[in-house]
Write a protein that holds these residues in place. Structure first.
Motif, PDB file in Angstrom:
ATOM      1  N   PHE A   1       3.610  12.687  11.478  1.00 12.60           N
ATOM      2  CA  PHE A   1       2.951  13.107  10.236  1.00 12.60           C
ATOM      3  C   PHE A   1       2.246  11.923   9.559  1.00 12.60           C
ATOM      4  CE2 PHE A   1       6.964  15.924   9.778  1.00 12.60           C
ATOM      5  CZ  PHE A   1       6.457  16.831  10.693  1.00 12.60           C
ATOM      6  N   ALA A   2       2.896  10.755   9.659  1.00 11.17           N
ATOM      7  CA  ALA A   2       2.402   9.604   8.898  1.00 11.17           C
ATOM      8  C   ALA A   2       1.141   9.021   9.535  1.00 11.17           C
ATOM      9  CB  ALA A   2       3.499   8.554   8.825  1.00 11.17           C
ATOM     10  N   GLU A   3       0.359   8.340   8.713  1.00  9.93           N
ATOM     11  CA  GLU A   3      -0.819   7.631   9.211  1.00  9.93           C
ATOM     12  C   GLU A   3      -0.348   6.444  10.062  1.00  9.93           C
ATOM     13  OE1 GLU A   3      -4.143   8.723   8.368  1.00  9.93           O
ATOM     14  OE2 GLU A   3      -2.779  10.344   7.894  1.00  9.93           O
TER      15      GLU A   3
ATOM     16  N   LYS B   1     -10.468  11.941   6.925  1.00  8.03           N
ATOM     17  CA  LYS B   1     -10.556  12.064   5.463  1.00  8.03           C
ATOM     18  C   LYS B   1     -11.057  10.805   4.774  1.00  8.03           C
ATOM     19  CE  LYS B   1      -6.073  11.592   6.852  1.00  8.03           C
ATOM     20  NZ  LYS B   1      -4.806  12.130   7.186  1.00  8.03           N
TER      21      LYS B   1
ATOM     22  N   PHE C   1      -0.710  17.210  -1.372  1.00 10.67           N
ATOM     23  CA  PHE C   1      -1.786  17.008  -0.411  1.00 10.67           C
ATOM     24  C   PHE C   1      -1.392  16.073   0.723  1.00 10.67           C
ATOM     25  CE2 PHE C   1      -6.004  18.499  -2.251  1.00 10.67           C
ATOM     26  CZ  PHE C   1      -5.425  19.338  -3.180  1.00 10.67           C
ATOM     27  N   ASN C   2      -0.148  15.586   0.700  1.00 10.87           N
ATOM     28  CA  ASN C   2       0.263  14.657   1.751  1.00 10.87           C
ATOM     29  C   ASN C   2       1.616  15.096   2.316  1.00 10.87           C
ATOM     30  OD1 ASN C   2       1.952  11.976   2.429  1.00 10.87           O
ATOM     31  ND2 ASN C   2      -0.185  11.670   2.967  1.00 10.87           N
ATOM     32  N   GLY C   3       1.625  15.391   3.615  1.00  5.67           N
ATOM     33  CA  GLY C   3       2.829  15.907   4.256  1.00  5.67           C
ATOM     34  C   GLY C   3       3.926  14.860   4.382  1.00  5.67           C
TER      35      GLY C   3
ATOM     36  N   ASP D   1      -4.040   8.395   0.954  1.00  8.53           N
ATOM     37  CA  ASP D   1      -4.386   9.575   1.747  1.00  8.53           C
ATOM     38  C   ASP D   1      -4.620  10.783   0.816  1.00  8.53           C
ATOM     39  OD1 ASP D   1      -4.250  10.993   4.539  1.00  8.53           O
ATOM     40  OD2 ASP D   1      -2.896  12.132   3.259  1.00  8.53           O
TER      41      ASP D   1
ATOM     42  N   LYS E   1      -8.136  13.091   0.054  1.00  3.90           N
ATOM     43  CA  LYS E   1      -8.190  14.558   0.122  1.00  3.90           C
ATOM     44  C   LYS E   1      -8.592  15.141  -1.230  1.00  3.90           C
ATOM     45  CE  LYS E   1      -4.701  14.579   3.767  1.00  3.90           C
ATOM     46  NZ  LYS E   1      -3.254  14.546   4.019  1.00  3.90           N
TER      47      LYS E   1
ATOM     48  N   GLY F   1       0.929  20.790   6.355  1.00  8.63           N
ATOM     49  CA  GLY F   1      -0.127  19.855   5.957  1.00  8.63           C
ATOM     50  C   GLY F   1      -0.391  18.755   6.953  1.00  8.63           C
ATOM     51  N   ALA F   2       0.414  18.685   7.984  1.00 11.29           N
ATOM     52  CA  ALA F   2       0.227  17.617   8.965  1.00 11.29           C
ATOM     53  C   ALA F   2       0.786  18.104  10.289  1.00 11.29           C
ATOM     54  CB  ALA F   2       0.967  16.360   8.506  1.00 11.29           C
TER      55      ALA F   2
ATOM     56  N   ASP G   1      -0.098   6.660   3.206  1.00 10.45           N
ATOM     57  CA  ASP G   1       0.619   7.843   2.716  1.00 10.45           C
ATOM     58  C   ASP G   1       1.394   7.501   1.449  1.00 10.45           C
ATOM     59  OD1 ASP G   1       0.206   9.824   4.970  1.00 10.45           O
ATOM     60  OD2 ASP G   1       1.139   8.215   6.115  1.00 10.45           O
TER      61      ASP G   1
HETATM   62  N1  HSE Z   1      -0.613  11.444   7.058  1.00 16.28           N
HETATM   63  C1  HSE Z   1      -1.131  12.709   6.649  1.00 16.28           C
HETATM   64  C2  HSE Z   1      -0.072  13.458   5.875  1.00 16.28           C
HETATM   65  C3  HSE Z   1      -1.562  13.491   7.866  1.00 16.28           C
HETATM   66  O1  HSE Z   1       1.095  13.048   5.940  1.00 16.28           O
HETATM   67  O2  HSE Z   1      -0.391  14.410   5.164  1.00 16.28           O
HETATM   68  C4  HSE Z   1      -2.331  14.729   7.551  1.00 16.28           C
HETATM   69  O3  HSE Z   1      -3.538  14.456   6.878  1.00 16.28           O
END
Ligand code: HSE
Length: 408
Positions: free
Chosen positions: A180-182, A97, A150-152, A193, A197, A292-293, A188
């Motif tokens: 889930f996290a970057e 992204k 838009f962020n999990g 993030d 998106k 979402g993740a 995040d």
């Molecule tokens: N780090 C992103 C999130 C992963 O938590 O949404 C999915 O794009």
């Protein structure tokens, strides 16, 4: 599909593994991974070692490889892989992204120049088919606005903090553990993030390109216990919301923590789930939601992009015009609560339209319509936190003329 398509995969992280596993399980007779380029050859893996390489040209220069699947973390390297693939007329599937958001206009032109498509459904909201819907389902409906989670990771953290009273650090640690996290979780929690998106979604919703750095992003890292108590007192929860709206030929957007009334369907989107509501001229309100993740939800969307390429699909970009008549506008007015534990930090004159001040839960809250430019001045202030009101929309910003302030 008649011919067996050979794929070259860059990256075997969380999404790459999900993609590999799903393709393997599908036993598809039409798709085969020929080579996987990885960064670290010493890592223990269960996949047969002859498929791995650390040399990008083993994929890029292999004439047998039809499609490049790019799932690495590094945005600069990912852009180089994308460009070199398109130059060699190899279609690309990517979920990067940051790379897409920062270079989408160039990527749009490169696809035209080389007549080779790039698909990237996995880049926005994991398993939810957003890009495809904005492109196709809403191709002929004039979209007015969309907003959503838009962020999990931040949704997971907020769910745990608000519903289960977990600490911010504890919830972030779990989001990291669950994948889930970057790799850099500040992306995040500080809203980067979600901005990436949002920028990608704006291009497909409204046909205009915007750099993520031109979108104001306020994260969840400055939310206090006062904010959470205040939200509950108002019959609301807090979500990190990305939203965009078109007014005339102008498009506005923001990412910020938002008070969401409990009866709003977005309030019930919990944990790593994402969701968005869209308002179209003909459709009215519609909602999309899903995970979402995560490795498998995102891996599946990548696989679906590969299958779509195999059947000849490409994004038509039906709303993008050559004259750039629709443009993103950085500034606007937005309806917010600003909180601070000390009084006198925020002035009524900071607002374009002040609608009330409250003392509650040990903090001072001021409410009103404020310019995005003003909020940007406060972005690094640790003593303030900003909450958009749940019913907030954008108003075109027409700064008050000097004489309106004049006492003469
Ligand atoms: N780090 C992103 C999130 C992963 O938590 O949404 C999915 O794009």
């Amino acid at each position: 599909m008649s011919k067996k398509l050979k794929l070259g995969l860059f990256g075997l992280g969380s999404v790459g593994q999900g993609f590999y596993e799903l393709l393997d399980q599908s036993k598809s007779p039409n798709l085969e991974i020929k080579k996987i380029v990885i960064k670290n050859p010493t890592k223990t893996r269960t996949i047969e070692s002859s498929i791995f390489s650390t040399t990008p040209t083993d994929i890029l220069d292999d004439l047998e490889i039809d499609i490049v699947v790019e799932l690495i973390d590094d945005a600069a390297v990912a852009l180089e892989i994308l460009k070199q693939s398109l130059q060699r007329r190899k279609p690309v599937v990517t979920a990067n992204k940051k790379m897409l958001a920062e270079n989408l206009e160039e990527i749009f032109w490169l696809q035209k120049k080389y007549n080779t498509p790039v698909l990237y459904e996995g880049a926005v909201c994991g398993s939810i088919p957003i890009i495809r819907n904005l492109e196709m389902h809403y191709a002929y409906d004039a979209l007015e606005s969309f907003e959503g989670i838009f962020n999990g990771s931040t949704n997971y953290i907020l769910t745990k903090m608000i519903d289960e009273k977990m600490s911010y650090e504890g919830a972030l640690g779990q989001a990291q553990k669950l994948g889930f996290a970057e790799s850099d979780p500040t992306l995040d929690v500080k809203g980067y993030d979600a901005r990436y998106k949002l920028a990608i979604s704006i291009a497909h919703a409204f046909g205009c390109f915007v750099k993520p750095s031109n979108i104001l992003g306020i994260g969840i890292d400055k939310l206090s216990a006062y904010d959470i108590r205040f939200a509950k007192q108002q019959g609301c929860t807090i979500k990190l919301i990305a939203k965009a709206q078109k007014i005339g030929n102008k498009v506005f957007g923001i990412v910020a923590p938002t008070l969401i009334p409990l009866e709003n369907p977005l309030a019930n989107i919990k944990n790593e789930f994402n969701g968005l509501t869209l308002i179209g001229a003909s459709t009215g309100l519609q909602m999309l939601t899903g995970k979402g993740a995560g490795s498998l939800p995102t891996g599946l969307v990548v696989l679906s992009d590969v299958a779509s390429l195999a059947s000849g699909f490409k994004y038509p970009y039906p709303k993008t015009t050559d004259d750039n008549s629709v443009a993103f506008e950085k500034d606007a007015l937005i309806n917010v609560y600003i909180s601070s534990i000390t009084s006198g930090v925020i002035r009524i004159t900071d607002f374009e339209e002040f609608t009330g001040g409250y003392q509650g839960q040990g903090a001072h809250f001021m409410k009103g319509w404020i310019s995005i430019k003003k909020l940007l001045e406060w972005i690094d202030r640790k003593d303030l936190s900003v909450l958009l009101t749940g019913d907030s929309y954008f108003r075109v910003y027409e700064p008050k003329k000097a004489h309106e302030f004049s006492l003469a």
